[in-house]
Design a protein around this motif. Structure first.
Motif, PDB file in Angstrom:
ATOM      1  N   ASP A   1      -3.609  10.710 -12.201  1.00  0.00           N
ATOM      2  CA  ASP A   1      -4.495   9.640 -12.288  1.00  0.00           C
ATOM      3  C   ASP A   1      -5.683   9.834 -12.916  1.00  0.00           C
ATOM      4  O   ASP A   1      -6.445  11.193 -12.836  1.00  0.00           O
ATOM      5  CB  ASP A   1      -4.677   9.543 -10.765  1.00  0.00           C
ATOM      6  CG  ASP A   1      -5.166   8.286 -10.558  1.00  0.00           C
ATOM      7  OD1 ASP A   1      -6.206   7.803 -11.541  1.00  0.00           O
ATOM      8  OD2 ASP A   1      -4.845   7.575  -9.769  1.00  0.00           O
TER       9      ASP A   1
ATOM     10  N   SER B   1      -4.786   1.938  -9.796  1.00  0.00           N
ATOM     11  CA  SER B   1      -5.702   2.989  -9.557  1.00  0.00           C
ATOM     12  C   SER B   1      -7.111   2.737 -10.139  1.00  0.00           C
ATOM     13  O   SER B   1      -6.940   2.329 -11.347  1.00  0.00           O
ATOM     14  CB  SER B   1      -5.229   4.217 -10.240  1.00  0.00           C
ATOM     15  OG  SER B   1      -6.442   5.115 -10.285  1.00  0.00           O
TER      16      SER B   1
ATOM     17  N   SER C   1      -5.420   6.386  -4.998  1.00  0.00           N
ATOM     18  CA  SER C   1      -3.897   7.117  -4.936  1.00  0.00           C
ATOM     19  C   SER C   1      -3.784   7.853  -3.558  1.00  0.00           C
ATOM     20  O   SER C   1      -4.883   8.083  -2.814  1.00  0.00           O
ATOM     21  CB  SER C   1      -3.645   7.935  -6.192  1.00  0.00           C
ATOM     22  OG  SER C   1      -4.607   9.210  -6.103  1.00  0.00           O
TER      23      SER C   1
ATOM     24  N   GLY D   1       0.646  -1.283   0.047  1.00  0.00           N
ATOM     25  CA  GLY D   1       0.075  -0.013   0.011  1.00  0.00           C
ATOM     26  C   GLY D   1       0.760   1.185  -0.038  1.00  0.00           C
ATOM     27  O   GLY D   1       0.270   2.221   0.429  1.00  0.00           O
TER      28      GLY D   1
ATOM     29  N   THR E   1      -0.378   0.260  -4.450  1.00  0.00           N
ATOM     30  CA  THR E   1      -0.978   1.604  -4.494  1.00  0.00           C
ATOM     31  C   THR E   1       0.017   2.778  -4.223  1.00  0.00           C
ATOM     32  O   THR E   1       1.164   2.364  -3.618  1.00  0.00           O
ATOM     33  CB  THR E   1      -2.271   1.670  -3.613  1.00  0.00           C
ATOM     34  OG1 THR E   1      -1.885   1.468  -2.131  1.00  0.00           O
ATOM     35  CG2 THR E   1      -3.121   0.850  -4.034  1.00  0.00           C
TER      36      THR E   1
ATOM     37  N   GLY F   1      -7.852   0.381  -6.373  1.00  0.00           N
ATOM     38  CA  GLY F   1      -6.681   1.254  -5.780  1.00  0.00           C
ATOM     39  C   GLY F   1      -7.026   2.461  -5.854  1.00  0.00           C
ATOM     40  O   GLY F   1      -7.722   3.308  -6.522  1.00  0.00           O
TER      41      GLY F   1
ATOM     42  N   SER G   1      -5.587   1.783  -0.171  1.00  0.00           N
ATOM     43  CA  SER G   1      -4.966   3.118  -0.387  1.00  0.00           C
ATOM     44  C   SER G   1      -3.648   3.047   0.601  1.00  0.00           C
ATOM     45  O   SER G   1      -3.787   1.937   1.606  1.00  0.00           O
ATOM     46  CB  SER G   1      -5.840   3.909  -0.186  1.00  0.00           C
ATOM     47  OG  SER G   1      -5.193   5.334   0.103  1.00  0.00           O
TER      48      SER G   1
ATOM     49  N   ASP H   1       0.870  10.807  -8.991  1.00  0.00           N
ATOM     50  CA  ASP H   1      -0.527  10.385  -9.205  1.00  0.00           C
ATOM     51  C   ASP H   1      -1.368  11.726  -9.516  1.00  0.00           C
ATOM     52  O   ASP H   1      -2.444  11.699  -9.677  1.00  0.00           O
ATOM     53  CB  ASP H   1      -1.197   9.737  -7.824  1.00  0.00           C
ATOM     54  CG  ASP H   1      -0.792  10.716  -6.826  1.00  0.00           C
ATOM     55  OD1 ASP H   1       0.166  11.433  -6.856  1.00  0.00           O
ATOM     56  OD2 ASP H   1      -1.533  10.576  -5.492  1.00  0.00           O
TER      57      ASP H   1
ATOM     58  N   TYR I   1       1.088   1.598 -10.568  1.00  0.00           N
ATOM     59  CA  TYR I   1       0.333   1.413  -9.365  1.00  0.00           C
ATOM     60  C   TYR I   1      -0.917   1.238  -9.890  1.00  0.00           C
ATOM     61  O   TYR I   1      -1.664   1.555 -10.983  1.00  0.00           O
ATOM     62  CB  TYR I   1       0.627   3.034  -8.924  1.00  0.00           C
ATOM     63  CG  TYR I   1       1.994   3.312  -8.160  1.00  0.00           C
ATOM     64  CD1 TYR I   1       2.431   2.562  -7.245  1.00  0.00           C
ATOM     65  CD2 TYR I   1       3.159   3.494  -9.031  1.00  0.00           C
ATOM     66  CE1 TYR I   1       3.885   2.462  -6.552  1.00  0.00           C
ATOM     67  CE2 TYR I   1       4.428   3.705  -8.726  1.00  0.00           C
ATOM     68  CZ  TYR I   1       4.733   3.166  -7.418  1.00  0.00           C
ATOM     69  OH  TYR I   1       6.130   3.129  -7.147  1.00  0.00           O
TER      70      TYR I   1
END
Length: 259
Positions: A171, A133, A147, A76, A116, A145, A201, A168, A131
Motif C-alpha cells: 500500500d 486505499s 487497509s 469493508g 477495503t 479507504g 476500514s 496490502d 481495493y
C-alpha cells in the motif's frame, strides 16, 4: 480477520446498513448535497456459495419504500473465506467481480462499488489495486479507504517484525497507522474545500481489540476533523458514530437508515 471470541460475528451474518449523511450549511461547504445514501457492509465471507447474505440484505434495502436507495456501496473486507485467515479455506482465490455481480443484480449496474481490504481477501486474483486505499472524490464528499495493516499495526517497525505479507503490504499510503495517518493529514491539509470525509476500514477503531494496535493513533487523527465520519458496521456502528460526533453532529448513522 483475527477476532477474539466475544467479538467474532457468525459467518452467516452480514452486518449492513444504509449510511445517511445529513449536512448542515453552518458546518460544511455550500456545494455539499443536502443528503445522500451509501450502502455499507462487511464480512460477506462467501465460501463455496455458503455464508453469504449480501443479496438478501441488499434486497431488504431495495424493497424498503422508506429507504433512500444507495448509489454507492462500500464493502469493508473479508468478502470470502471461512475459519482462520491463515488456512487455505480462509483466503480462497476470488475476484471482486463476484460481489459486484450480486450488488448489480439488486441495485442495478449504475451503482458505484468500493472495497477495503480485509485479511481474508489476500487471495484476491485482482491484486491490491482492486481495493480502496486513500481518497476518492464522490458526489459532494470523499470516501477514504484504510487497509488492514494500517489498523493492525501502530508502526512500520511492528509490521516488519511480524513479517506481514498480505496484499496490502504494498500500500502506497503506508503499512501501519503511523505512516497512514501522516499521509491522511498531508492530504487533508492540501484540500481547498470542507466537504465531509467518510473513512472506511475492515478493522474497527472504536473498540480495543488485540487486532487493531493502530486504532488509537488513527482515532486521534480522525477526531481532529469534524468533517470525518467513521463508516464501519461492525461492533455497534451507531455507538461509533455517537463516539465521534455526539451532540451537534453533522453526520448521522443509524442501522435503520433514519436520521
Amino acid at each position: 480477520m483475527r477476532k477474539n471470541s466475544l467479538l467474532a460475528a457468525p459467518i452467516a451474518c452480514l452486518l449492513a446498513l444504509v449510511l445517511m449523511l445529513c449536512l448542515f450549511p453552518a458546518a460544511l461547504a455550500e456545494d455539499a448535497p443536502v443528503s445522500t445514501s451509501i450502502f455499507v457492509a462487511t464480512d460477506r465471507h462467501d465460501f463455496e456459495g455458503e455464508g453469504n447474505n449480501l443479496v438478501a440484505v441488499l434486497s431488504q434495502v431495495a424493497a424498503d419504500p422508506d429507504a433512500v436507495q444507495p448509489t454507492v456501496t462500500v464493502l469493508g473486507g473479508d468478502s470470502v473465506g471461512m475459519g482462520p485467515d491463515s488456512k487455505p479455506e480462509g483466503h480462497p482465490p476470488y475476484s471482486v467481480s463476484e460481489p459486484d455481480e450480486e450488488i448489480f443484480s439488486v441495485l442495478g449496474p449504475d451503482v458505484d462499488t468500493y472495497y477495503t481490504f480485509g485479511s481474508h481477501d489476500t487471495g484476491s486474483t485482482d491484486g491490491y489495486s482492486a481495493y480502496l486505499s486513500g481518497p476518492v472524490a464522490l458526489d459532494g464528499y470523499y470516501l477514504y479507504g484504510i487497509s488492514y495493516a494500517q489498523m493492525l499495526y501502530a508502526t512500520d517497525e511492528q509490521t516488519a517484525a511480524a513479517e506481514y505479507s498480505y496484499l496490502d503490504i504494498d500500500d502506497a499510503n503506508g503499512i501501519s497507522a503511523k505512516t497512514a495517518s501522516a499521509n491522511f493529514l498531508s492530504w487533508v491539509d492540501s484540500l481547498e474545500d470542507s466537504l465531509p470525509i467518510i473513512v472506511m476500514s475492515h478493522v474497527p477503531m472504536h473498540v480495543n481489540r488485540n487486532d487493531n494496535l493502530g486504532a488509537s493513533r488513527q482515532r486521534a487523527v480522525f477526531r481532529k476533523f469534524r468533517r470525518c465520519c467513521w463508516a464501519l458496521p461492525q461492533n455497534r456502528f451507531s455507538a461509533a458514530a455517537l463516539f465521534f460526533f455526539g451532540r451537534g453532529a453533522v453526520c448521522c448513522a443509524q442501522e435503520n437508515g433514519n436520521c
